[in-house]
Design a protein around this motif. Structure first.
Motif, PDB file in Angstrom:
ATOM      1  N   ASN A   3       0.793  -1.225   0.000  1.00  0.00           N
ATOM      2  CA  ASN A   3       0.000   0.000   0.000  1.00  0.00           C
ATOM      3  C   ASN A   3       0.829   1.281   0.000  1.00  0.00           C
ATOM      4  O   ASN A   3       0.272   2.367  -0.089  1.00  0.00           O
ATOM      5  N   SER A   4       2.162   1.195   0.084  1.00  0.00           N
ATOM      6  CA  SER A   4       2.946   2.398   0.300  1.00  0.00           C
ATOM      7  C   SER A   4       4.114   2.526  -0.670  1.00  0.00           C
ATOM      8  O   SER A   4       5.020   1.685  -0.684  1.00  0.00           O
ATOM      9  N   SER A   5       4.110   3.610  -1.451  1.00  0.00           N
ATOM     10  CA  SER A   5       5.264   3.881  -2.312  1.00  0.00           C
ATOM     11  C   SER A   5       6.468   4.271  -1.467  1.00  0.00           C
ATOM     12  O   SER A   5       7.611   4.044  -1.869  1.00  0.00           O
TER      13      SER A   5
ATOM     14  N   SER B 162       1.637   5.547  -6.506  1.00  0.00           N
ATOM     15  CA  SER B 162       0.723   4.679  -5.770  1.00  0.00           C
ATOM     16  C   SER B 162      -0.708   5.162  -5.949  1.00  0.00           C
ATOM     17  O   SER B 162      -0.950   6.264  -6.454  1.00  0.00           O
ATOM     18  N   THR B 163      -1.652   4.344  -5.493  1.00  0.00           N
ATOM     19  CA  THR B 163      -3.059   4.755  -5.485  1.00  0.00           C
ATOM     20  C   THR B 163      -3.472   5.257  -4.106  1.00  0.00           C
ATOM     21  O   THR B 163      -4.663   5.383  -3.823  1.00  0.00           O
TER      22      THR B 163
ATOM     23  N   GLY C 259      -3.917   1.095  -0.468  1.00  0.00           N
ATOM     24  CA  GLY C 259      -3.742   1.284  -1.898  1.00  0.00           C
ATOM     25  C   GLY C 259      -2.755   0.284  -2.472  1.00  0.00           C
ATOM     26  O   GLY C 259      -2.435  -0.734  -1.851  1.00  0.00           O
ATOM     27  N   VAL C 260      -2.276   0.576  -3.673  1.00  0.00           N
ATOM     28  CA  VAL C 260      -1.258  -0.239  -4.339  1.00  0.00           C
ATOM     29  C   VAL C 260      -0.129   0.683  -4.779  1.00  0.00           C
ATOM     30  O   VAL C 260      -0.379   1.729  -5.383  1.00  0.00           O
ATOM     31  N   ALA C 261       1.095   0.310  -4.449  1.00  0.00           N
ATOM     32  CA  ALA C 261       2.267   1.104  -4.821  1.00  0.00           C
ATOM     33  C   ALA C 261       2.945   0.510  -6.043  1.00  0.00           C
ATOM     34  O   ALA C 261       2.867  -0.705  -6.281  1.00  0.00           O
TER      35      ALA C 261
ATOM     36  N   GLY D   6       5.663 -12.153  -1.500  1.00  0.00           N
ATOM     37  CA  GLY D   6       4.786 -11.512  -2.474  1.00  0.00           C
ATOM     38  C   GLY D   6       3.898 -10.476  -1.811  1.00  0.00           C
ATOM     39  O   GLY D   6       3.710 -10.482  -0.597  1.00  0.00           O
ATOM     40  N   PRO D   7       3.329  -9.567  -2.594  1.00  0.00           N
ATOM     41  CA  PRO D   7       2.474  -8.512  -2.056  1.00  0.00           C
ATOM     42  C   PRO D   7       1.044  -9.007  -1.819  1.00  0.00           C
ATOM     43  O   PRO D   7       0.732 -10.181  -2.061  1.00  0.00           O
ATOM     44  N   ASP D   8       0.189  -8.110  -1.386  1.00  0.00           N
ATOM     45  CA  ASP D   8      -1.231  -8.411  -1.190  1.00  0.00           C
ATOM     46  C   ASP D   8      -1.916  -8.417  -2.557  1.00  0.00           C
ATOM     47  O   ASP D   8      -2.391  -7.393  -3.048  1.00  0.00           O
TER      48      ASP D   8
END
Length: 425
Positions: A98-100, A254-255, A264-266, A288-290
Motif C-alpha cells: 500500500n505504500s510507495s 501509488s493509489t 492502496g497499491v504502490a 509476495g504482495p497483497d
C-alpha cells in the motif's frame, strides 16, 4: 498593509488591532488541522464500492490464485494500472503493497547496502554518500536519507523544476553524490511541474554522474489534476531511453491518494537491470504482495477511462478547498510583500513564504489559535530552513468551511508576526 513606509505609530496601531483579533480567535478554542496531505473522508468514500467487488472470484486473467503466496512483481492487471499512471511498459513495472514510501525505502536500502547492479555498486562501499534534495521538498524523503545516514545537499527549486545548472555542476564534480529526489508533477509543496527541458536534462545526468547514481522519481501526483487543461509532464522513461541512461532513474507512484490511503497499491518502474537487482534483495523480505488488494483495484479500474473519471471526482471535492486558501492569500497579501505563494494546478499542497525569519513564529501562533500546521522547516533537510520562511499548507482533510476558518487564522498570524518583526527592527 504596506510596511516599508509605515511609521512607528502606524505599526503600533496595526499591532494593537491585530493582537485584539488574535485574542478573539484564541477565545474560540478552535481545533483545525492543515498538517498533512491526506484525502478527506469524502474522497475516501469515492472508492467504497471496492468493498466486495471480487464477489468470491480471486483469480487473475492469467490464472493466478491471489489468495496464495508468490508473485513478487505483483499481478499483471495491477501492473497495468501503474504502467498507465507512470507511462512505462508493463514489463518495467512492479506492483507492491500500500505504500510507495516503503518501495522507496527498500530501493534505497538495496542500492545502499547491496547494490542494484552487483555488490560493487553498493553505495555503502564508499566513505561518503550524498543525495541532492530540491527545496522546499518532501519531509519523508529526507527521513529516508537520515535513516540510512546519507548526507543531503540542497538545490533550489525554480518555476521549471530543480536548478539544473547547479545539479549538473554538482554531480559532475562530486562522484559521492549517488542520487536526487524528485517530485516531478505538482511538486510537494510548491506545485511545480517539471518542464520538458528539465526532464530531458535529468535524463542526461546518467552520462555525467557516478555509474551508480539514481534519481528517485516520486510521481505521487501524476494524475492529481485540478485544472481542466493540466500541464503535461514529459516522460522521463522515454527521455532516458533516448539518452541511453535507462538505469539512472527509478520511478514510484501509488493509489494511496486515489483509492484508500491505507490500502492502496504502490508501483515502482525501473530498467530491467534495476528490477533484477532490486528483486534479488526483495525476495529475502517477502514472498509476495497483497494480490487480493491488487485484484480489487484492477476490477475497480477495469473500464477504460475509469481512472481519469475517478480523479475528476477527487478534483471536484478538492478544488473548493484550494480556492478558499488562494482567495484568502490573494485578499490579504496580493497587494503587498508580506508573503508569497505558489498557485498549484494539482497535487495536495500550497507553499507559502513569509518574510525571512517568521515561519516558525507563524506556525507557533497558529497552533496557539487552534490551527495545526506542518512544522516550519519540515520542507528542508534536517528541518533547517535557512531563511525560516517556508510553510506548507495542506487543505484537503478539513471541510471547506473549516479551511475558510483556518485561513482567517493563518492570515492574522502572518500579519501580526510581520508587524511585530517590523516594530522590533
Amino acid at each position: 498593509m504596506e510596511l516599508n513606509n509605515a511609521s512607528a505609530e502606524q505599526l503600533a496601531q496595526w499591532e494593537q488591532q491585530l493582537a485584539a483579533e488574535f485574542d478573539a480567535i484564541k477565545a474560540k478554542t478552535l481545533s483545525l488541522d492543515l498538517t498533512r496531505g491526506k484525502p478527506s473522508s469524502e474522497q475516501l468514500t469515492l472508492s467504497d464500492s471496492m468493498d466486495g467487488i471480487l464477489k468470491g472470484d480471486y483469480t487473475t486473467t492469467d490464472g493466478v490464485d491471489c489468495r496464495n503466496y508468490g508473485g513478487l512483481d505483483g499481478i499483471t492487471e495491477a501492473r497495468a494500472i501503474g504502467a498507465d499512471i507512470l507511462g512505462v511498459p508493463v514489463t518495467n513495472i512492479m506492483a507492491g503493497g500500500n505504500s510507495s514510501l516503503t518501495l522507496m525505502h527498500q530501493a534505497m536500502s538495496v542500492a545502499h547496502f547491496f547494490g542494484l547492479e552487483g555488490a560493487d555498486s553498493a553505495w555503502s562501499k564508499e566513505e561518503t554518500v550524498k543525495f541532492l534534495c530540491p527545496v522546499p521538498g518532501y519531509d519523508r524523503h529526507y527521513s529516508v536519507c537520515e535513516h540510512l545516514g546519507i548526507e543531503m545537499i540542497t538545490v533550489a527549486m525554480t518555476s521549471t523544476g530543480p536548478d539544473m545548472d547547479e545539479v549538473e555542476r554538482l554531480v559532475a564534480a562530486d562522484k559521492s553524490i549517488k542520487g536526487m529526489w524528485c517530485v516531478p508533477k505538482y511538486s510537494n509543496p510548491t506545485g511545480v511541474v517539471y518542464s520538458d527541458e528539465t526532464v530531458k536534462r535529468i535524463a542526461g545526468l546518467g552520462k555525467i554522474a557516478a555509474a551508480n547514481f539514481r534519481v528517485f522519481w516520486d510521481n505521487a501526483y501524476g494524475v492529481h489534476d485540478l485544472s481542466d487543461k493540466p500541464v503535461q509532464l514529459a516522460s522521463i522513461f522515454d527521455a532516458c531511453v533516448e539518452a541511453g541512461t535507462e538505469s539512472s532513474v527509478i520511478q514510484f507512484a501509488s493509489t494511496s491518494k486515489i483509492t484508500f490511503a491505507g490500502a492502496g497499491v504502490a508501483f515502482m518502474a525501473a530498467s530491467d537491470a534495476n528490477l533484477k537487482g532490486f528483486k534479488q534483495s526483495l525476495g529475502f523480505m517477502t514472498i509476495g504482495p497483497d494480490k487480493i488488494n491488487q485484484l480489487r483495484h484492477a476490477k475497480f479500474f477495469a473500464p477504460e477511462g475509469s481512472l481519469r473519471a475517478h480523479m475528476q471526482k477527487h478534483a471536484e471535492i478538492i478544488k473548493p478547498r484550494f480556492a478558499s486558501v488562494l482567495s484568502h492569500l490573494e485578499a490579504a497579501f496580493g497587494d503587498n510583500d508580506l508573503g508569497e505563494w505558489e498557485s498549484a494546478d494539482g497535487g495536495y499542497f500550497i507553499s507559502f513564504d513569509t518574510k525571512p525569519g517568521l515561519a516558525k513564529e507563524v506556525v507557533k501562533m497558529a497552533g496557539e489559535a487552534g490551527v495545526k500546521l506542518t512544522p516550519a522547516g519540515a520542507t528542508f533537510p534536517y528541518g533547517n530552513d535557512p531563511k525560516d520562511c517556508n510553510i506548507r499548507i495542506a487543505p484537503t482533510v478539513p471541510t471547506e468551511a473549516q479551511v475558510d476558518e483556518a485561513m482567517k487564522v493563518f492570515v492574522t498570524c502572518v500579519k501580526l508576526a510581520t508587524v511585530r518583526q517590523a516594530l522590533a527592527g
